[in-house]
Design a protein around this motif. Sequence first.
Motif, PDB file in Angstrom:
ATOM      1  N   TYR A   1       0.813  -1.222   0.000  1.00  0.00           N
ATOM      2  CA  TYR A   1       0.000   0.000   0.000  1.00  0.00           C
ATOM      3  C   TYR A   1       0.845   1.271   0.000  1.00  0.00           C
ATOM      4  CZ  TYR A   1      -3.816  -3.180   1.244  1.00  0.00           C
ATOM      5  OH  TYR A   1      -4.734  -4.205   1.255  1.00  0.00           O
ATOM      6  N   CYS A   2       1.886   1.273   0.837  1.00  0.00           N
ATOM      7  CA  CYS A   2       2.652   2.525   0.999  1.00  0.00           C
ATOM      8  C   CYS A   2       4.151   2.372   0.743  1.00  0.00           C
ATOM      9  CB  CYS A   2       2.430   3.107   2.394  1.00  0.00           C
ATOM     10  SG  CYS A   2       3.129   2.086   3.717  1.00  0.00           S
ATOM     11  N   ARG A   3       4.615   1.153   0.441  1.00  0.00           N
ATOM     12  CA  ARG A   3       6.026   0.851   0.143  1.00  0.00           C
ATOM     13  C   ARG A   3       6.949   1.012   1.353  1.00  0.00           C
ATOM     14  NH1 ARG A   3       3.432  -0.643  -3.653  1.00  0.00           N
ATOM     15  NH2 ARG A   3       4.080  -0.661  -5.838  1.00  0.00           N
ATOM     16  N   SER A   4       6.383   1.116   2.550  1.00  0.00           N
ATOM     17  CA  SER A   4       7.217   1.165   3.753  1.00  0.00           C
ATOM     18  C   SER A   4       7.663  -0.251   4.111  1.00  0.00           C
ATOM     19  CB  SER A   4       6.438   1.762   4.928  1.00  0.00           C
ATOM     20  OG  SER A   4       6.079   3.094   4.650  1.00  0.00           O
ATOM     21  N   SER A   5       8.732  -0.363   4.883  1.00  0.00           N
ATOM     22  CA  SER A   5       9.209  -1.673   5.305  1.00  0.00           C
ATOM     23  C   SER A   5       8.223  -2.309   6.282  1.00  0.00           C
ATOM     24  CB  SER A   5      10.578  -1.548   5.986  1.00  0.00           C
ATOM     25  OG  SER A   5      11.553  -1.119   5.063  1.00  0.00           O
ATOM     26  N   LEU A   6       8.070  -3.617   6.163  1.00  0.00           N
ATOM     27  CA  LEU A   6       7.239  -4.352   7.111  1.00  0.00           C
ATOM     28  C   LEU A   6       8.082  -4.700   8.338  1.00  0.00           C
ATOM     29  CD1 LEU A   6       5.168  -6.796   4.837  1.00  0.00           C
ATOM     30  CD2 LEU A   6       4.691  -4.431   5.495  1.00  0.00           C
ATOM     31  N   THR A   7       7.542  -4.404   9.502  1.00  0.00           N
ATOM     32  CA  THR A   7       8.249  -4.647  10.756  1.00  0.00           C
ATOM     33  C   THR A   7       7.998  -6.072  11.234  1.00  0.00           C
ATOM     34  OG1 THR A   7       7.986  -2.314  11.357  1.00  0.00           O
ATOM     35  CG2 THR A   7       8.537  -3.843  13.124  1.00  0.00           C
ATOM     36  N   TYR A   8       9.055  -6.700  11.733  1.00  0.00           N
ATOM     37  CA  TYR A   8       8.937  -8.086  12.216  1.00  0.00           C
ATOM     38  C   TYR A   8       8.786  -8.089  13.732  1.00  0.00           C
ATOM     39  CZ  TYR A   8      10.050 -12.955  13.201  1.00  0.00           C
ATOM     40  OH  TYR A   8       9.996 -14.246  13.647  1.00  0.00           O
ATOM     41  N   PHE A   9       7.865  -8.931  14.246  1.00  0.00           N
ATOM     42  CA  PHE A   9       7.679  -9.037  15.695  1.00  0.00           C
ATOM     43  C   PHE A   9       7.158 -10.424  16.049  1.00  0.00           C
ATOM     44  CE2 PHE A   9       3.738  -7.570  13.864  1.00  0.00           C
ATOM     45  CZ  PHE A   9       2.748  -8.287  14.527  1.00  0.00           C
ATOM     46  N   GLN A  10       7.341 -10.775  17.321  1.00  0.00           N
ATOM     47  CA  GLN A  10       6.805 -12.019  17.893  1.00  0.00           C
ATOM     48  C   GLN A  10       6.133 -11.684  19.218  1.00  0.00           C
ATOM     49  OE1 GLN A  10      10.624 -14.314  17.647  1.00  0.00           O
ATOM     50  NE2 GLN A  10       9.301 -15.995  16.972  1.00  0.00           N
TER      51      GLN A  10
ATOM     52  N   TYR B   1       0.666   1.282   9.094  1.00  0.00           N
ATOM     53  CA  TYR B   1      -0.715   0.858   9.358  1.00  0.00           C
ATOM     54  C   TYR B   1      -1.018   1.045  10.836  1.00  0.00           C
ATOM     55  CZ  TYR B   1      -4.511  -2.346  10.541  1.00  0.00           C
ATOM     56  OH  TYR B   1      -5.665  -2.900  11.050  1.00  0.00           O
ATOM     57  N   ALA B   2      -0.066   0.672  11.690  1.00  0.00           N
ATOM     58  CA  ALA B   2      -0.252   0.832  13.133  1.00  0.00           C
ATOM     59  C   ALA B   2      -0.405   2.294  13.517  1.00  0.00           C
ATOM     60  CB  ALA B   2       0.930   0.214  13.881  1.00  0.00           C
ATOM     61  N   LYS B   3       0.176   3.208  12.701  1.00  0.00           N
ATOM     62  CA  LYS B   3       0.068   4.643  12.972  1.00  0.00           C
ATOM     63  C   LYS B   3      -1.166   5.262  12.328  1.00  0.00           C
ATOM     64  CE  LYS B   3       4.973   5.661  13.628  1.00  0.00           C
ATOM     65  NZ  LYS B   3       6.112   6.513  13.209  1.00  0.00           N
ATOM     66  N   GLY B   4      -1.918   4.450  11.570  1.00  0.00           N
ATOM     67  CA  GLY B   4      -3.138   4.961  10.950  1.00  0.00           C
ATOM     68  C   GLY B   4      -2.927   5.654   9.625  1.00  0.00           C
ATOM     69  N   VAL B   5      -1.760   5.477   9.004  1.00  0.00           N
ATOM     70  CA  VAL B   5      -1.498   6.135   7.721  1.00  0.00           C
ATOM     71  C   VAL B   5      -2.409   5.575   6.631  1.00  0.00           C
ATOM     72  CG1 VAL B   5       0.247   6.533   5.931  1.00  0.00           C
ATOM     73  CG2 VAL B   5       0.883   6.686   8.344  1.00  0.00           C
ATOM     74  N   HIS B   6      -2.636   4.259   6.663  1.00  0.00           N
ATOM     75  CA  HIS B   6      -3.620   3.672   5.745  1.00  0.00           C
ATOM     76  C   HIS B   6      -4.465   2.661   6.503  1.00  0.00           C
ATOM     77  CE1 HIS B   6      -0.906   0.147   5.409  1.00  0.00           C
ATOM     78  NE2 HIS B   6       0.069   1.028   5.174  1.00  0.00           N
ATOM     79  N   ARG B   7      -5.703   2.487   6.076  1.00  0.00           N
ATOM     80  CA  ARG B   7      -6.649   1.652   6.807  1.00  0.00           C
ATOM     81  C   ARG B   7      -6.409   0.168   6.593  1.00  0.00           C
ATOM     82  NH1 ARG B   7     -12.371   3.674   4.939  1.00  0.00           N
ATOM     83  NH2 ARG B   7     -11.284   3.515   2.943  1.00  0.00           N
ATOM     84  N   GLU B   8      -5.845  -0.189   5.458  1.00  0.00           N
ATOM     85  CA  GLU B   8      -5.689  -1.603   5.112  1.00  0.00           C
ATOM     86  C   GLU B   8      -4.478  -2.215   5.815  1.00  0.00           C
ATOM     87  OE1 GLU B   8      -5.532   0.900   3.053  1.00  0.00           O
ATOM     88  OE2 GLU B   8      -7.330   0.885   1.799  1.00  0.00           O
TER      89      GLU B   8
END
Length: 485
Positions: free
Chosen positions: A303-312, A326-333
Amino acid sequence: MSIKKTAAVYIRVSTDKQEELSPTSQRRMAEDYAKQHNLFIPEEYIFIENGISGRKADKRPEFLKMIAHAKSDTHPFDTILVWKFSRFARNQEESIFYKSMLSKYNVNVVSISEPIVEGQFGKLIERIIEWWDEFYSVNLAQEVRRGMEEKAKRGGYQATTPLGYVRPVGSEYPVIEEKEAAIVRHVFSSYLKGSDFSSIARKLNEKGYTTKRGNPFELRTIKYILANPFYTGKIRWNRAPHGSYHNNPDEDIIIAAGKHEPIIDEDTFQTVQEKLKHEFRPAGRKGTAITKHWLCGVLKCGYCRSSLTYFQDAKHAQGNFQCYKYAKGVHRESCSISRIKAENMVFDFFEGVLNGDSFTFQVEQNDIQVNKAAIRKQLQALDKKLKRAKEAYLAEIDTLEEYNENKKNLLKEREQLESELTHKAAPVNLEEKRDELLIKLKDIYEIITDENLTTQEKGDALRKVVKQIIYDKESQTASIELFIS
């Protein structure tokens, strides 16, 4: 009794700090002049700069503050006093520009020691003085440069010694400092073994090592060490403009045989230079030493070409990727994908290509070879010159003929720079590159599927051929962009 006019004083001590140009002397002469000419100098309008060159106005904060006051609605002063016109500027172009600007606000620049008669003849004399000041400055710089060039060509030492060397008191030449030299050797060997700049810096910092100035190691520090011919017993001069990270053209850099012992042999150094030259690194990519998974920094949000963050966490015990925007609300999807699914997508892609599936790739050229950022900076400077040339004409300082000549030369220079910016590398044999890439893909596939190797080792390997992986959540597919240097 006539009313006193308010004046400002601009005092500048040039970088050579000549005694006759001391701030105290310049201020005293300005105050004497003010008394003789019925001028009042408020303390807050005395602008002083020590050890600063007059070639560039944007490097003189007090000068710019004075100009801002002169242009303000309060119009606090009508005159600017300087000891000599050279204190105001040593660049005729900037001198004309700022004096023209000030004249629109009825502010006059007065040289205490260079009285100018009114009228056109006075303006001509002032221009001659400005020209001579600039000529003196440029000529002095050229003479200093010529002397430094000659010294460099003779193997003379003109700078502080880099990490790995010290210069004993009374000694003309640097000698090896063995503890620091061991760090330099480690940097070279680690890079040749496949470590990137960030991971090398991180490991050195973890061990408590510091740079020559006592600072932590950084990506650019490692890069500088790897490219410094001083470690092979040579001297390099004029590598880059002062304060810039962009190298000068190769023909302007002087490299001469030094008289110090080398830390790195010539063959090792040249092997590293070839690797630096041909190893493409996408701008802004973080090193693998700080990533939690080997896909971090490469796997991107569709959606925004930002890096995907990895977590467990408790909910995602096997690990998960999610777009931080997405977590910051920049895009809804949401653009999340499990670790296992992401890895399998990459494995499937590699297996398909190695089994004959068609694929596309880009041949990238390293920015070390084409310094586009430096060219863009020169183009911006040219735009400012064109603007000032036009303003000088509109202010009736230059004639139409002079303006047209200046414009013609500046446009010609811009055309040359734009040509360099759009210059394309020599054509490459795509079939040969495709075969070369396939060999690399096979080796890298074996690395990323090996459970015994570390995250960093897998990440370093993947980044040698994968620019980015765009994950499309809606179609649940990944677009993998391959490259070869």
